[in-house]
Enzyme design. Structure first.
Site, PDB file in Angstrom:
ATOM      1  N   LYS A   1       0.852  -1.196   0.000  1.00 56.54           N
ATOM      2  CA  LYS A   1       0.000   0.000   0.000  1.00 56.54           C
ATOM      3  C   LYS A   1       0.883   1.239   0.000  1.00 56.54           C
ATOM      4  CE  LYS A   1      -4.377   1.017   2.318  1.00 56.54           C
ATOM      5  NZ  LYS A   1      -5.115   0.824   3.583  1.00 56.54           N
ATOM      6  N   ILE A   2       0.657   2.090  -0.990  1.00 51.95           N
ATOM      7  CA  ILE A   2       1.509   3.263  -1.209  1.00 51.95           C
ATOM      8  C   ILE A   2       0.639   4.515  -1.228  1.00 51.95           C
ATOM      9  CG2 ILE A   2       3.065   4.370  -2.892  1.00 51.95           C
ATOM     10  CD1 ILE A   2       4.419   1.884  -2.332  1.00 51.95           C
TER      11      ILE A   2
END
Ligand code: G3P
Length: 218
Positions: free
Chosen positions: A87-88
């Site tokens: 998750k960015i």
């Protein structure tokens, strides 16, 4: 439509999985902190524990904000298990990191999406999932559901393969409206998933069926 649970709580994840409808898990640093998980080694172990409970799609969020460290951190997270989706956050270096990780075959979930432009960028970078936050938009008198509809339309227009992962759901109507809008995935707390079970006429109907059976078989 996929159902993800938005929590780092192992017993809630197990309960949702045991219901037979769970396709994945999303976490974030706040949810990890809520479970009292601190320190890098404990955090990585907790992600592994989550992976062991479900079949696929465990979003693990990076905590760095510069390109090089995000890519390094993303690779470390991806090594934990094949089920990990990195998750960015939707920031400039995040977009670059999504592209770099995607090029290496690592799945990503671009988080903190609050408008369609951000969703287009995430898809262009090759994100596997994009996470628009419905509830947080509703919280500030913006229309979170309108954003889901807009992103679904845009992705359909161009055949983007990025899946629309509606996040920050507050209640069952959010989930139902996401289904109407064509969101690929919803992530929500356990009570939103179990809330789908409820209808008073179901309870009244079942009570009557059982009472009538008892009358005829006593
Ligand atoms: O995990 C991202 C998102 O679902 C957060 O939800 O309730 O903190 O706005 P919330």
């Amino acid at each position: 439509m996929k159902f993800f649970i938005d929590t780092a709580n192992l017993s809630e994840i197990k309960e949702a999985y045991d219901l037979g409808v769970l396709d994945g898990v999303t976490t974030n640093p706040s949810l990890m902190a809520k479970e009292g998980i601190t320190g890098q080694a404990n955090i990585l172990k907790h992600y592994k524990d989550i992976c062991d409970l479900v079949d696929d799609n465990v979003s693990a969020e990076v905590i760095s904000t510069d390109f090089e460290t995000m890519v390094k951190e993303g690779k470390e997270l991806a090594k934990i298990d094949d089920k990990i989706v990195v998750k960015i956050p939707m920031i400039k270096d995040g977009v670059k990191a999504i592209k770099a990780l995607t090029d290496e075959g690592i799945r990503t979930n671009c988080t903190l999406i609050f408008n369609a432009g951000q969703a287009i960028l995430a898809a262009k970078a090759g994100a596997s999932f994009v996470s628009p936050f419905i509830g947080r938009l509703d919280d500030i008198s913006s229309d979170g559901m309108a954003l889901i509809e807009q992103i679904v339309l845009i992705y359909d227009n161009y055949g983007f393969e990025t899946e629309v992962l509606a996040a920050s759901l507050r209640h069952t109507m959010h989930l139902i409206q996401c289904a109407e809008a064509g969101a690929d995935v919803v992530t929500c707390p356990l009570n939103v998933i179990t809330g789908l079970l409820k209808h008073p006429l179901t309870d009244i109907g079942l009570e009557k069926f059982l009472a009538d059976y008892k009358k005829g078989n006593s």
